[in-house]
Write an enzyme that holds these catalytic residues in place. Sequence first.
Site, PDB file in Angstrom:
ATOM      1  N   HIS A  10       0.608  -1.142  -0.027  1.00 21.26           N
ATOM      2  CA  HIS A  10       0.265   0.250   0.254  1.00 21.26           C
ATOM      3  C   HIS A  10       0.551   1.513  -0.423  1.00 21.26           C
ATOM      4  O   HIS A  10       2.334   1.519   0.608  1.00 21.26           O
ATOM      5  CB  HIS A  10      -0.826   0.449   0.843  1.00 21.26           C
ATOM      6  CG  HIS A  10      -0.005   0.203   2.192  1.00 21.26           C
ATOM      7  ND1 HIS A  10       0.907   1.005   3.159  1.00 21.26           N
ATOM      8  CD2 HIS A  10      -0.209  -0.873   3.352  1.00 21.26           C
ATOM      9  CE1 HIS A  10       1.370   0.271   4.102  1.00 21.26           C
ATOM     10  NE2 HIS A  10       0.830  -0.547   4.492  1.00 21.26           N
ATOM     11  N   GLU A  83      -1.853  -7.205   7.493  1.00 16.36           N
ATOM     12  CA  GLU A  83      -0.236  -6.530   8.091  1.00 16.36           C
ATOM     13  C   GLU A  83      -0.266  -7.967   8.926  1.00 16.36           C
ATOM     14  O   GLU A  83      -1.125  -8.574  10.000  1.00 16.36           O
ATOM     15  CB  GLU A  83       0.069  -5.858   8.320  1.00 16.36           C
ATOM     16  CG  GLU A  83       1.161  -5.368   8.968  1.00 16.36           C
ATOM     17  CD  GLU A  83       2.461  -5.862   7.708  1.00 16.36           C
ATOM     18  OE1 GLU A  83       2.598  -7.373   7.402  1.00 16.36           O
ATOM     19  OE2 GLU A  83       2.795  -4.771   7.703  1.00 16.36           O
TER      20      GLU A  83
END
Length: 203
Positions: A10, A83
């Site tokens: 990202h 994550e």
Amino acid sequence: MTATLLLARHGQTVWHEENRYAGVSDIALTHEGRRQAEALGSWAKVHPVDAVWTSTVSRAIETAEPACRALGLVPRTEHALRECDFGAVEGRTLAEFAAADPAGADAFRADPVAHPFPDAEDPRAVAVRGSEALRRIAGAHEGERVLVVAHNTLLRLVLCELLGIPLADYRRVFPHLRNAAISELRLAPDAERAALISLNLPC
């Protein structure tokens, strides 16, 4: 049949700008992070993909949005692509952790899998859930090109898992995945190993 997975971290967040660990925390993109997302969208116009998958965290979804807009695609989300939970170091820098716990920081640097941060998610479990998610995606898109927007530590662990690299070496072999850069992986859903075609190509 092999799927081509185009893996992207990202865009930059406020915490990453300060080199802080952002795992389960939902941290917003910076202005630079949004610019990186737009650059990824421009890249997708020139290198079209058949599908877009992201983690369920907003910074990944927001990074994928310009590419989806450019290609007229609806992103699909996968919770297993989230994550790693960094436990006691969530929101802190490694230097801050080292100042509070020098021995713990030294052990992490020596082997981040055997000695993860206190209360953190087991990196081996992260590697398994992430690689299994990519195998599912590859199986759903055989012969296609898929953009997958996820996270730095997860992607590095998954690359090690799928390429047969010891997980303990993930920080050394893959020291940094650039924000919104592309790493191309070819993966057959039933293959033991993947093939890494490119790494960290800027958009």
